[in-house]
Design a protein around this motif. Structure first.
Motif, mmCIF file in Angstrom:
data_model
loop_
_atom_site.group_PDB
_atom_site.id
_atom_site.type_symbol
_atom_site.label_atom_id
_atom_site.label_comp_id
_atom_site.label_asym_id
_atom_site.label_seq_id
_atom_site.Cartn_x
_atom_site.Cartn_y
_atom_site.Cartn_z
ATOM 1 N N UNK A 1 13.534 23.555 32.202
ATOM 2 C CA UNK A 1 14.783 24.022 31.599
ATOM 3 C C UNK A 1 14.671 25.511 31.290
ATOM 4 N N UNK A 2 15.747 26.263 31.554
ATOM 5 C CA UNK A 2 15.718 27.699 31.253
ATOM 6 C C UNK A 2 15.584 27.962 29.763
ATOM 7 N N UNK A 3 16.305 27.200 28.945
ATOM 8 C CA UNK A 3 16.241 27.345 27.490
ATOM 9 C C UNK A 3 16.040 25.964 26.889
ATOM 10 N N UNK A 4 15.027 25.829 26.049
ATOM 11 C CA UNK A 4 14.764 24.564 25.360
ATOM 12 C C UNK A 4 14.553 24.860 23.882
ATOM 13 N N UNK A 5 15.225 24.070 23.049
ATOM 14 C CA UNK A 5 15.020 24.140 21.610
ATOM 15 C C UNK A 5 14.465 22.811 21.134
ATOM 16 N N UNK A 6 13.242 22.840 20.632
ATOM 17 C CA UNK A 6 12.657 21.677 19.975
ATOM 18 C C UNK A 6 13.123 21.756 18.531
ATOM 19 N N UNK A 7 13.837 20.723 18.079
ATOM 20 C CA UNK A 7 14.498 20.804 16.788
ATOM 21 C C UNK A 7 14.432 19.462 16.062
ATOM 22 N N UNK B 1 22.273 18.420 13.317
ATOM 23 C CA UNK B 1 20.942 18.932 12.976
ATOM 24 C C UNK B 1 20.464 18.347 11.647
ATOM 25 N N UNK B 2 19.167 18.108 11.553
ATOM 26 C CA UNK B 2 18.602 17.469 10.369
ATOM 27 C C UNK B 2 17.890 18.434 9.430
ATOM 28 N N UNK B 3 17.981 19.724 9.686
ATOM 29 C CA UNK B 3 17.457 20.712 8.741
ATOM 30 C C UNK B 3 18.212 22.021 8.934
ATOM 31 N N UNK B 4 18.210 22.838 7.908
ATOM 32 C CA UNK B 4 18.939 24.099 7.952
ATOM 33 C C UNK B 4 18.443 25.044 9.027
ATOM 34 N N UNK B 5 17.129 25.052 9.257
ATOM 35 C CA UNK B 5 16.566 25.947 10.270
ATOM 36 C C UNK B 5 17.031 25.544 11.666
ATOM 37 N N UNK B 6 17.044 24.230 11.946
ATOM 38 C CA UNK B 6 17.537 23.760 13.240
ATOM 39 C C UNK B 6 19.024 24.066 13.379
ATOM 40 N N UNK B 7 19.765 23.913 12.296
ATOM 41 C CA UNK B 7 21.196 24.211 12.319
ATOM 42 C C UNK B 7 21.440 25.682 12.641
ATOM 43 N N UNK C 1 9.001 23.841 13.062
ATOM 44 C CA UNK C 1 10.068 23.461 13.973
ATOM 45 C C UNK C 1 11.355 23.917 13.306
ATOM 46 N N UNK C 2 12.299 24.488 14.018
ATOM 47 C CA UNK C 2 12.501 24.490 15.466
ATOM 48 C C UNK C 2 11.643 25.521 16.201
ATOM 49 N N UNK C 3 11.567 25.309 17.504
ATOM 50 C CA UNK C 3 10.861 26.225 18.390
ATOM 51 C C UNK C 3 11.711 26.448 19.635
ATOM 52 N N UNK C 4 11.878 27.720 19.989
ATOM 53 C CA UNK C 4 12.684 28.090 21.147
ATOM 54 C C UNK C 4 11.788 28.557 22.292
ATOM 55 N N UNK D 1 9.351 31.668 22.328
ATOM 56 C CA UNK D 1 10.001 32.815 21.700
ATOM 57 C C UNK D 1 9.721 32.828 20.203
ATOM 58 N N UNK D 2 9.936 31.708 19.524
ATOM 59 C CA UNK D 2 9.695 31.642 18.092
ATOM 60 C C UNK D 2 10.571 30.602 17.436
ATOM 61 N N UNK D 3 10.570 30.633 16.101
ATOM 62 C CA UNK D 3 11.371 29.719 15.308
ATOM 63 C C UNK D 3 12.687 30.357 14.910
ATOM 64 N N UNK D 4 13.383 29.740 13.965
ATOM 65 C CA UNK D 4 14.731 30.200 13.623
ATOM 66 C C UNK D 4 14.741 31.588 12.991
ATOM 67 N N UNK D 5 13.722 31.935 12.204
ATOM 68 C CA UNK D 5 13.695 33.272 11.607
ATOM 69 C C UNK D 5 13.551 34.352 12.676
#
Length: 109
Positions: free
Chosen positions: A15-21, A28-34, A71-74, A81-85
């Motif tokens: 996949x070109x872009x994958x978000x593990x969340x 979404x089940x957490x603010x960071x994933x949202x 998690x999440x991880x992009x 790439x990194x997490x939500x921050x």
């Protein structure tokens, strides 16, 4: 752990872009994933998501795979790439859009 690494590697590389969340893009089940989903939606790019709450092997394995504890991880084009921050910092600086453009990933619509 090698079996879960192979599964994660297949997901990341197919996949070109994958978000593990935590959760799904619609629930979404957490603010960071949202926040991560909101960024990707705002960019208008197609992406795949993996709900780590549905698979404990992936939930733990992704942390070792990326050597990133949260998690999440992009992933873009197979690269972590990194997490939500980090996503937010890159988005605000225009770097995330540039990374996607440099990777040949265009917004849809």
């Amino acid at each position: 752990m090698s079996d879960v690494n192979a599964r994660i590697g297949d997901i990341v590389n197919s996949n070109d872009i994958v978000l593990f969340m935590k959760g799904t893009p619609l629930f979404p089940q957490c603010g960071f994933s949202s926040r991560a989903i909101a960024i990707l939606e705002h960019l208008g790019v197609p992406y795949e998501s993996v709900d780590v709450l549905q698979d404990m092997e992936i939930r733990q394995g992704i942390k070792a795979f990326s050597e990133w504890p949260t998690i999440p991880q992009l992933y873009v084009k197979g690269e972590f790439v990194g997490g939500s921050d980090i996503m937010m910092e890159m988005y605000e600086a225009g770097e995330l859009h540039q990374l996607l453009a440099d990777s040949g990933i265009a917004a849809q619509g």
